[in-house]
Scaffold this motif. Structure first.
Motif, mmCIF file in Angstrom:
data_model
loop_
_atom_site.group_PDB
_atom_site.id
_atom_site.type_symbol
_atom_site.label_atom_id
_atom_site.label_comp_id
_atom_site.label_asym_id
_atom_site.label_seq_id
_atom_site.Cartn_x
_atom_site.Cartn_y
_atom_site.Cartn_z
ATOM 1 N N PRO A 95 18.730 8.332 -20.134
ATOM 2 C CA PRO A 95 19.329 7.470 -19.114
ATOM 3 C C PRO A 95 19.651 6.097 -19.684
ATOM 4 N N PRO A 96 20.585 5.384 -19.055
ATOM 5 C CA PRO A 96 20.895 4.025 -19.527
ATOM 6 C C PRO A 96 19.755 3.067 -19.222
ATOM 7 N N LEU A 97 19.701 2.007 -19.989
ATOM 8 C CA LEU A 97 18.657 0.995 -19.828
ATOM 9 C C LEU A 97 19.183 -0.182 -19.026
ATOM 10 N N PRO A 98 18.305 -0.846 -18.284
ATOM 11 C CA PRO A 98 18.725 -2.076 -17.601
ATOM 12 C C PRO A 98 19.210 -3.109 -18.612
ATOM 13 N N ALA A 99 20.051 -4.014 -18.165
ATOM 14 C CA ALA A 99 20.599 -5.038 -19.051
ATOM 15 C C ALA A 99 19.481 -5.857 -19.680
ATOM 16 N N GLY A 100 19.586 -6.043 -20.985
ATOM 17 C CA GLY A 100 18.615 -6.859 -21.703
ATOM 18 C C GLY A 100 17.356 -6.130 -22.115
ATOM 19 N N LYS A 101 17.232 -4.853 -21.789
ATOM 20 C CA LYS A 101 16.040 -4.089 -22.135
ATOM 21 C C LYS A 101 16.331 -3.182 -23.329
ATOM 22 N N GLU A 102 15.307 -2.968 -24.148
ATOM 23 C CA GLU A 102 15.451 -2.155 -25.351
ATOM 24 C C GLU A 102 14.744 -0.821 -25.189
ATOM 25 N N ALA A 103 15.207 0.156 -25.946
ATOM 26 C CA ALA A 103 14.578 1.482 -25.943
ATOM 27 C C ALA A 103 13.254 1.423 -26.698
ATOM 28 N N PRO A 104 12.347 2.366 -26.457
ATOM 29 C CA PRO A 104 11.085 2.409 -27.216
ATOM 30 C C PRO A 104 11.361 2.443 -28.712
ATOM 31 N N ASP A 105 10.469 1.843 -29.496
ATOM 32 C CA ASP A 105 10.687 1.729 -30.936
ATOM 33 C C ASP A 105 10.335 2.981 -31.716
ATOM 34 N N GLY A 106 9.871 4.025 -31.018
ATOM 35 C CA GLY A 106 9.539 5.267 -31.701
ATOM 36 C C GLY A 106 8.159 5.281 -32.318
ATOM 37 N N LYS A 107 7.399 4.200 -32.167
ATOM 38 C CA LYS A 107 6.044 4.134 -32.715
ATOM 39 C C LYS A 107 4.983 4.365 -31.645
ATOM 40 N N GLY A 108 5.425 4.556 -30.398
ATOM 41 C CA GLY A 108 4.489 4.865 -29.334
ATOM 42 C C GLY A 108 3.763 3.667 -28.765
ATOM 43 N N ARG A 109 4.280 2.449 -28.965
ATOM 44 C CA ARG A 109 3.606 1.259 -28.456
ATOM 45 C C ARG A 109 4.486 0.446 -27.498
ATOM 46 N N PRO A 111 7.021 -0.364 -24.415
ATOM 47 C CA PRO A 111 7.121 0.266 -23.095
ATOM 48 C C PRO A 111 8.487 0.881 -22.841
ATOM 49 N N HIS A 112 8.522 1.736 -21.839
ATOM 50 C CA HIS A 112 9.770 2.349 -21.385
ATOM 51 C C HIS A 112 10.332 1.517 -20.236
ATOM 52 N N HIS A 113 11.632 1.278 -20.279
ATOM 53 C CA HIS A 113 12.288 0.507 -19.225
ATOM 54 C C HIS A 113 13.238 1.359 -18.391
ATOM 55 N N ARG A 221 4.471 15.948 -14.412
ATOM 56 C CA ARG A 221 4.185 14.646 -13.812
ATOM 57 C C ARG A 221 4.275 13.579 -14.902
ATOM 58 N N LEU A 222 4.913 12.467 -14.552
ATOM 59 C CA LEU A 222 4.949 11.304 -15.423
ATOM 60 C C LEU A 222 4.240 10.163 -14.710
ATOM 61 N N LEU A 223 3.248 9.578 -15.364
ATOM 62 C CA LEU A 223 2.493 8.455 -14.826
ATOM 63 C C LEU A 223 2.760 7.231 -15.701
ATOM 64 N N ARG A 224 3.189 6.149 -15.068
ATOM 65 C CA ARG A 224 3.469 4.922 -15.820
ATOM 66 C C ARG A 224 2.319 3.928 -15.618
ATOM 67 N N PHE A 225 1.880 3.345 -16.728
ATOM 68 C CA PHE A 225 0.806 2.357 -16.699
ATOM 69 C C PHE A 225 1.346 1.012 -17.168
ATOM 70 N N GLY A 226 0.511 -0.012 -17.039
ATOM 71 C CA GLY A 226 0.970 -1.352 -17.384
ATOM 72 C C GLY A 226 1.035 -1.625 -18.867
ATOM 73 N N SER A 227 0.375 -0.827 -19.671
ATOM 74 C CA SER A 227 0.363 -1.061 -21.111
ATOM 75 C C SER A 227 0.003 0.224 -21.833
#
Length: 321
Positions: A95-109, A111-113, A221-227
């Motif tokens: 999916p597209p990302l919100p303006a100004g947000k970057e995709a995950p860096d592939g290192k697993g650290r 966040p997803h936007h 199920r996908l669960l999103r956490f703060g960090s």
């Protein structure tokens, strides 16, 4: 007396033999000439016929080869490769990302936007899913984070796709928002799961379910956490202490031969109860991808084959990596 060398005798001169006037020269028989010409004509015609026949066979062979190789092998009766149980999915699209947000860096650290609903693996063809790549609505930041595991996104905080985008791809085709603690009801010890979600402050959750033609029911199920730290804590607790109702007795299964997906870590488990063919009746996968925890459950009283389970887990990991 002087010896002189004796010269060789002269060569005899060629004597012309006069033609015998008694033997006349007989001209070629017209019938013989006609037969010879007819024979040459027949040979030319035969050569032309064989050349045409060879050309026709060559063209026919080329056409047959094109007819066999152009379609997919699975579309040719008698040549289709036997299915190994894998599902048929539409091409994966991020999916597209919100303006100004970057995709995950592939290192697993990082966040997803992206909208969490659009990171769910779509239903396969065998479960009535479409094979057309999705058209995503306009990107938004998604629901407002909440520390309550029972909180579900409010309508004002949920992504609001435009009318044109909704007509192309309704949100329900991607996934649905769900309360964070909905997963607790699937555990034998629901209170322990709620406590875990409160401790790590689950922010949002989505779910997608389907039942394939082979009777296998899949739930993601996908669960999103703060960090990443909070997500990792929930991941380690769930893979070590989870006790799902679908399989009271489970065991961890090796998966070192699976494809590696950078940026994700997974644990695979299965029930100790097997179906008629020896496959476990339930399989589970817990996938950690930065701030997101994915819980994949596949059940079938007749047994869940390894191949589709491995396929679903790998593709869902790809979407999160």
């Amino acid at each position: 007396m002087t010896d002189h060398a004796t010269p060789p005798p002269p060569a005899p001169e060629a004597v012309a033999v006069p033609e015998d006037p008694a033997v006349p020269v007989v001209p070629e028989d017209p019938a013989v000439l006609a037969e010879q010409e007819a024979r040459r004509t027949r040979r030319r015609k035969a050569a032309v016929r064989w050349s045409c026949a060879a050309l026709v066979f060559a063209l026919a062979g080329t056409g047959t080869a094109l007819a066999v190789t152009a379609p997919e092998r699975t579309d040719l009766p008698g040549l289709a490769t036997a299915s190994d149980g894998r599902y048929t999915f539409a091409p994966l699209t991020l999916p597209p990302l919100p303006a100004g947000k970057e995709a995950p860096d592939g290192k697993g650290r990082s966040p997803h936007h992206a909208d969490l609903r659009y990171l769910l693996l779509p239903a396969p063809k065998e479960a009535g899913g479409s094979l057309t790549p999705p058209v995503f609505p306009a990107p938004t930041l998604g629901p407002t984070p909440s520390g309550s595991p029972t909180a579900s996104p409010t309508p004002s905080a949920s992504p609001t796709p435009s009318a044109s985008a909704t007509s192309l791809a309704p949100v329900s085709e991607f996934g649905q928002w769900a309360p964070c603690d909905a997963i607790a009801e699937e555990q034998q010890d629901a209170a322990k799961m709620r406590s875990l979600l409160l401790e790590d402050a689950c922010r949002a959750a989505t779910v997608r379910e389907w039942t394939a033609s082979d009777g296998t029911r899949t739930q993601i199920r996908l669960l999103r956490f703060g960090s990443f730290r909070e997500s990792w804590d929930a991941f380690t607790a769930l893979r070590g202490k989870a006790n799902p109702k679908a399989a009271p007795d489970t065991r961890t299964t090796p998966h070192s031969d699976w494809d590696t997906v950078d940026g994700t870590i997974r644990t695979v488990m299965e029930s100790t109860t097997a179906g008629p063919k020896g496959d476990p009746t339930a399989r589970f996968a817990y996938v950690s991808a930065s701030d997101i925890l994915a819980v994949i459950t596949m059940t079938n009283p007749s047994g869940v084959p390894t191949t589709p389970f491995r396929q679903v887990v790998t593709l869902q990991s790809d979407l999160l990596a």
